[in-house]
Enzyme design. Structure first.
Site, PDB file in Angstrom:
ATOM      1  N   CYS A  32     -14.553   9.356  13.516  1.00 34.65           N
ATOM      2  CA  CYS A  32     -13.887   9.514  12.208  1.00 34.65           C
ATOM      3  C   CYS A  32     -13.769   8.157  11.506  1.00 34.65           C
ATOM      4  O   CYS A  32     -14.785   7.560  11.183  1.00 34.65           O
ATOM      5  CB  CYS A  32     -12.546  10.210  12.347  1.00 34.65           C
ATOM      6  SG  CYS A  32     -11.925  10.849  10.768  1.00 34.65           S
ATOM      7  N   HIS A  50     -14.510  15.169  14.773  1.00 33.01           N
ATOM      8  CA  HIS A  50     -13.732  14.869  15.973  1.00 33.01           C
ATOM      9  C   HIS A  50     -14.251  15.676  17.155  1.00 33.01           C
ATOM     10  O   HIS A  50     -13.859  16.833  17.321  1.00 33.01           O
ATOM     11  CB  HIS A  50     -12.258  15.207  15.738  1.00 33.01           C
ATOM     12  CG  HIS A  50     -11.577  14.263  14.817  1.00 33.01           C
ATOM     13  ND1 HIS A  50     -10.883  13.163  15.256  1.00 33.01           N
ATOM     14  CD2 HIS A  50     -11.506  14.227  13.459  1.00 33.01           C
ATOM     15  CE1 HIS A  50     -10.403  12.495  14.216  1.00 33.01           C
ATOM     16  NE2 HIS A  50     -10.770  13.119  13.121  1.00 33.01           N
ATOM     17  N   GLU A  84     -13.377  15.471  20.178  1.00 37.67           N
ATOM     18  CA  GLU A  84     -12.249  15.798  21.063  1.00 37.67           C
ATOM     19  C   GLU A  84     -11.415  16.957  20.533  1.00 37.67           C
ATOM     20  O   GLU A  84     -10.517  17.436  21.209  1.00 37.67           O
ATOM     21  CB  GLU A  84     -11.390  14.549  21.289  1.00 37.67           C
ATOM     22  CG  GLU A  84     -10.416  14.175  20.177  1.00 37.67           C
ATOM     23  CD  GLU A  84     -11.036  13.529  18.949  1.00 37.67           C
ATOM     24  OE1 GLU A  84     -12.277  13.528  18.816  1.00 37.67           O
ATOM     25  OE2 GLU A  84     -10.271  13.033  18.092  1.00 37.67           O
TER      26      GLU A  84
END
Lengths: 201, 256
Positions: free
Chosen positions: A79, A179, A181
């Site tokens: 990001c 993202h 994750e």
């Protein structure tokens, strides 16, 4: 060891847990020596470009990343952690990035911002990062992005009213605007790919 | 090649349990929050929202624990609301594993809180929850507090415009007239807010059947939040997504 660079506030717990699914030894650290020498470094980043850059520079991030590139150690920027790799960030105020790659980071030209949610990626030729998840959606949350391709890299793009860079793969620095994750099973697979092809390589 | 419309289950938590009532009253137990969060994650929820409606500070501390445990096993975005009064409160939640926070009454009492949170963490971290109902303010919609029980005489559309200018990244638009009725989202209100709002809108309140979800998207929602229809098994997230695919809406399809 994979280190997640802690250089400010934000949700690092999810990143730590997600990377721990693919690699047994993951720590969150603000120690410049640990981060410079780890087998893999994750540079997260939420919020505004200028604020992130200030915090990153204060944490010695520029030196850490330079040292890693010099020693051919892999770094993954996520990001705003991707955006800081470029030379110039135009978020809120003009602010210099790390300048590892040429080009600007500028606001997306879209009627509704931020760009929040799950979007598809047009995967660049030769990508190892997206192996097995080429058709999946990933979670984005941002208003700014890099839009011109990085030379001598695998560039993958996404579209939100206009095309922008969703991921860049180079021999040592890999970045995603989304993202991983936070991108469910597809994101965990992408993290596994980074571990396989960069950290363990 | 388009952004997917998001389906977001909302878990109202109090004292460590998921609860649900009609118009925020008559609360019923709806299960363990971490278990429910994991189940919704497996079923393809695009995000999760925890709304802490605890009455006391002691109860509220259990929510931080729920956030921690959920963030350890569910790798999708997590929004937490309830009881946030300072930027430090936000930091505590982010550190526990939240990705976004939603604020409501505290912002009405002190709008500067929006600027403080947004300046420190960026506007993408902040969801403004607006509990609106029909009333005699200039746009015809009034902001309420206390779960719709107390009117503020603040015009809902003006409040949303002000908050977006101050720095919120999303609007969670909860219709107090439709909440818990299962008679559909408040479509005219959704259209009126869409017309003045430049950030994504999450529609909330009133979902009862599959058609309701498609209608809300048609009225300008970017994401759809629902609670009781999912908690009590009336329909599943794959049911909703399957229906929306048939209607031609882009959604994220996951393989379990």
């Amino acid at each position: 060891m994979i280190a997640i660079l802690d250089y400010g506030s934000g949700n690092l717990r999810s990143a730590e847990r997600a990377f721990a699914r693919a690699y047994s030894d993951v720590i969150v650290s603000s120690d410049p020596a640990i981060c410079a020498e780890a087998d893999g470094l994750v540079v997260p980043g939420v919020g505004a470009f200028a604020a992130c850059m200030d915090q990153l520079i204060e944490a010695g991030g520029a030196e850490i990343i330079d040292a890693r590139i010099a020693h051919e150690l892999p770094t993954l920027g996520i990001c705003v952690g991707m955006q800081v790799m470029f030379s110039d960030g135009r978020e809120k105020s003009a602010h210099k990035g790390l300048g590892i790659w040429p080009g600007d980071v500028s606001q997306l030209d879209a009627p509704i911002l931020p760009h929040i949610g799950w979007n598809t990626v047009s995967v660049g030729e030769g990508s190892q990062l997206f192996t097995g998840v080429e058709e999946e959606r990933f979670y984005f949350v941002h208003s700014y992005a890099a839009k011109s391709e990085v030379p001598d890299a695998v560039n993958s793009t996404a579209n939100y009213n206009e095309n922008f860079l969703a991921a860049v793969e180079t021999p040592y620095v890999v970045t995603t605007q989304f993202h991983p994750e936070k991108s469910g099973a597809a994101g965990l697979k992408l993290i596994e790919n980074w571990v396989t092809h960069w950290v363990r390589a | 090649m388009t952004l997917a419309k998001r389906i977001i289950p909302c878990l109202d938590v109090a004292g460590g349990r998921v609860v649900k009532g009609i118009n925020f009253l008559d609360l019923k137990d709806a299960g363990d929050p971490v278990e429910l969060a994991a189940k919704y994650g497996r079923e393809g929820a695009d995000e999760l929202t925890f709304l802490d409606i605890s009455a006391s500070v002691e109860e509220r501390n259990t929510t931080l624990d729920i956030v921690r445990k959920t963030a350890e096993q569910v790798f999708i975005p997590l929004t937490v609301g309830g009881g946030i009064r300072t930027a430090d409160d936000v930091n505590t939640l982010l550190r526990a594993g939240a990705d976004k926070v939603s604020i409501n009454t505290a912002a009405i009492l002190r709008p500067q809180l929006i600027n403080e949170i947004s300046d420190r963490f960026g506007n993408q971290v902040l969801v403004l929850s607006v509990d609106a109902r029909r009333a005699g303010t200039s746009s015809g919609y009034e902001v309420t507090t206390h779960g719709g029980r107390t009117g503020t005489e603040i015009d809902a559309l003006k409040w949303i415009e002000d908050a977006v200018a101050r720095g919120v990244g999303e609007i969670l638009l909860n219709s107090m007239d439709a909440d818990g009725t299962k008679e559909g989202y408040d479509l005219p209100m959704l259209e009126d807010v869409r017309a003045i709002c430049s950030v994504p809108i999450i529609a909330s309140g009133g979902a009862g059947k599959l058609e309701d979800f498609a209608e809300a998207l048609e009225s300008g929602a970017d994401a759809l939040l629902a609670a009781s229809v999912f908690h009590f098994g009336q329909m599943s997230i794959p049911d909703v997504k399957g229906f929306l695919v048939q209607r031609g809406y882009p959604v994220r399809i996951t393989r379990q």
